[in-house]
Design a protein around this motif. Structure first.
Motif, PDB file in Angstrom:
ATOM      1  N   UNK A 116      -2.385   9.317 -13.859  1.00  0.00           N
ATOM      2  CA  UNK A 116      -2.650   7.960 -14.366  1.00  0.00           C
ATOM      3  C   UNK A 116      -4.108   7.531 -14.212  1.00  0.00           C
ATOM      4  N   UNK A 117      -5.000   8.345 -14.762  1.00  0.00           N
ATOM      5  CA  UNK A 117      -6.412   7.983 -14.783  1.00  0.00           C
ATOM      6  C   UNK A 117      -7.009   8.058 -16.190  1.00  0.00           C
ATOM      7  N   UNK A 118      -6.190   8.365 -17.190  1.00  0.00           N
ATOM      8  CA  UNK A 118      -6.683   8.535 -18.554  1.00  0.00           C
ATOM      9  C   UNK A 118      -5.783   7.776 -19.533  1.00  0.00           C
ATOM     10  N   UNK A 119      -5.925   6.447 -19.589  1.00  0.00           N
ATOM     11  CA  UNK A 119      -5.017   5.630 -20.407  1.00  0.00           C
ATOM     12  C   UNK A 119      -5.063   5.940 -21.899  1.00  0.00           C
ATOM     13  N   UNK A 126      -4.705   3.759  -2.698  1.00  0.00           N
ATOM     14  CA  UNK A 126      -4.904   4.787  -3.722  1.00  0.00           C
ATOM     15  C   UNK A 126      -6.239   5.503  -3.506  1.00  0.00           C
ATOM     16  N   UNK A 127      -7.255   4.742  -3.159  1.00  0.00           N
ATOM     17  CA  UNK A 127      -8.561   5.351  -2.884  1.00  0.00           C
ATOM     18  C   UNK A 127      -8.482   6.279  -1.680  1.00  0.00           C
ATOM     19  N   UNK A 168     -14.015   3.042 -11.518  1.00  0.00           N
ATOM     20  CA  UNK A 168     -13.030   2.084 -12.031  1.00  0.00           C
ATOM     21  C   UNK A 168     -11.610   2.653 -11.971  1.00  0.00           C
ATOM     22  N   UNK A 169     -11.333   3.443 -10.946  1.00  0.00           N
ATOM     23  CA  UNK A 169     -10.064   4.156 -10.830  1.00  0.00           C
ATOM     24  C   UNK A 169      -8.857   3.221 -10.835  1.00  0.00           C
ATOM     25  N   UNK A 170      -9.001   2.035 -10.227  1.00  0.00           N
ATOM     26  CA  UNK A 170      -7.843   1.136 -10.142  1.00  0.00           C
ATOM     27  C   UNK A 170      -7.485   0.557 -11.505  1.00  0.00           C
ATOM     28  N   UNK A 171      -8.505   0.162 -12.283  1.00  0.00           N
ATOM     29  CA  UNK A 171      -8.236  -0.353 -13.632  1.00  0.00           C
ATOM     30  C   UNK A 171      -7.685   0.753 -14.529  1.00  0.00           C
ATOM     31  N   UNK A 172      -8.211   1.956 -14.371  1.00  0.00           N
ATOM     32  CA  UNK A 172      -7.685   3.103 -15.121  1.00  0.00           C
ATOM     33  C   UNK A 172      -6.214   3.322 -14.774  1.00  0.00           C
TER      34      UNK A 172
END
Length: 232
Positions: A71-74, A98-99, A108-112
């Motif tokens: 879940x890092x590539x929407x 998560x980090x 911007x991993x969280x928004x991704x």
């Protein structure tokens, strides 16, 4: 057959799939063999630019597909064509955890992550929630919020598996929850969001299912592979 499998293995690299692998699958007769191919474990295969072409070739040859994403590539998730099983690893339910657990590469991993879950809400998805003792076991409400965001049809809750000491992770056996602790988390989660489908103590995991898949008191979760191949 062993020689063909060896060739497939030689054509796969950690950076993706070589083009001659397409030629290999195109060479096969559509009904030469039937199997399930797990598109997981090696990096993030949804990044592969020809993933949809590759999936189509697999389905053409009656090979079912099982893809896992972190879940890092929407955008890639939105553009992904149907696969038989689509898993998303939800390793944490807050930005901080998560980090700490996944060591993400993007700022911007969280928004991704959130955008990916939103994109997955439009697909038949399985959430895989991994519980790490002292890190995310207590984040029950946050986990329920992520489930509401992505609307998965199924959820698999499991205790983290310790794979030994590694420079890439500071997990220890102390982070592996007891099965009773997983049971407690699951029981509280069922009150908020889903119904338990079954329990597997040896694997320290619980599969959940949306109640829409429970028809006349029985779970109807089996995937008809032949029917799926015809539809795609």
């Amino acid at each position: 057959m062993l020689g063909k499998v060896t060739k497939v293995q030689s054509d796969v690299s950690i950076f993706g799939l070589k083009l001659d692998l397409f030629s290999y699958f195109e060479y096969l007769h559509p009904h030469q063999f039937s199997c399930n191919l797990a598109l997981s474990l090696v990096a993030e295969l949804i990044m592969y630019p020809e993933i949809n072409q590759f999936v189509r070739i697999l389905h053409k040859h009656n090979i079912s597909t099982f893809l896992v994403t972190n879940a890092q590539f929407p955008d890639e998730i939105r553009n992904l064509e149907p696969v038989m099983q689509l898993y998303v690893s939800v390793d944490a339910s807050t930005k901080e955890s998560l980090k700490r657990i996944d060591l993400p590469l993007f700022k911007d991993f969280w928004q991704r992550f959130l955008d990916s879950l939103k994109a997955l809400s439009e697909k038949r998805t399985v959430y895989r929630l991994t519980l790490v003792k002292a890190w995310n076991v207590d984040a029950l409400k946050a986990s329920a919020d992520l489930i509401s965001l992505g609307k998965p049809g199924f959820i698999k809750v499991k205790g983290v598996t310790y794979c030994g000491k590694s420079s890439a992770s500071n997990l220890t056996m102390a982070n592996v929850p007891w099965h009773e602790e997983v049971v407690c988390f699951v029981q509280e989660l069922t009150d908020l969001i889903r119904e338990i489908a079954c329990e597997h103590e040896h694997s320290n995991c619980f599969p959940f299912g949306h109640k829409e898949f429970k028809i006349k008191g029985k779970w109807s979760t089996w995937i008809n592979s032949d029917c799926f191949q015809q539809l795609v």
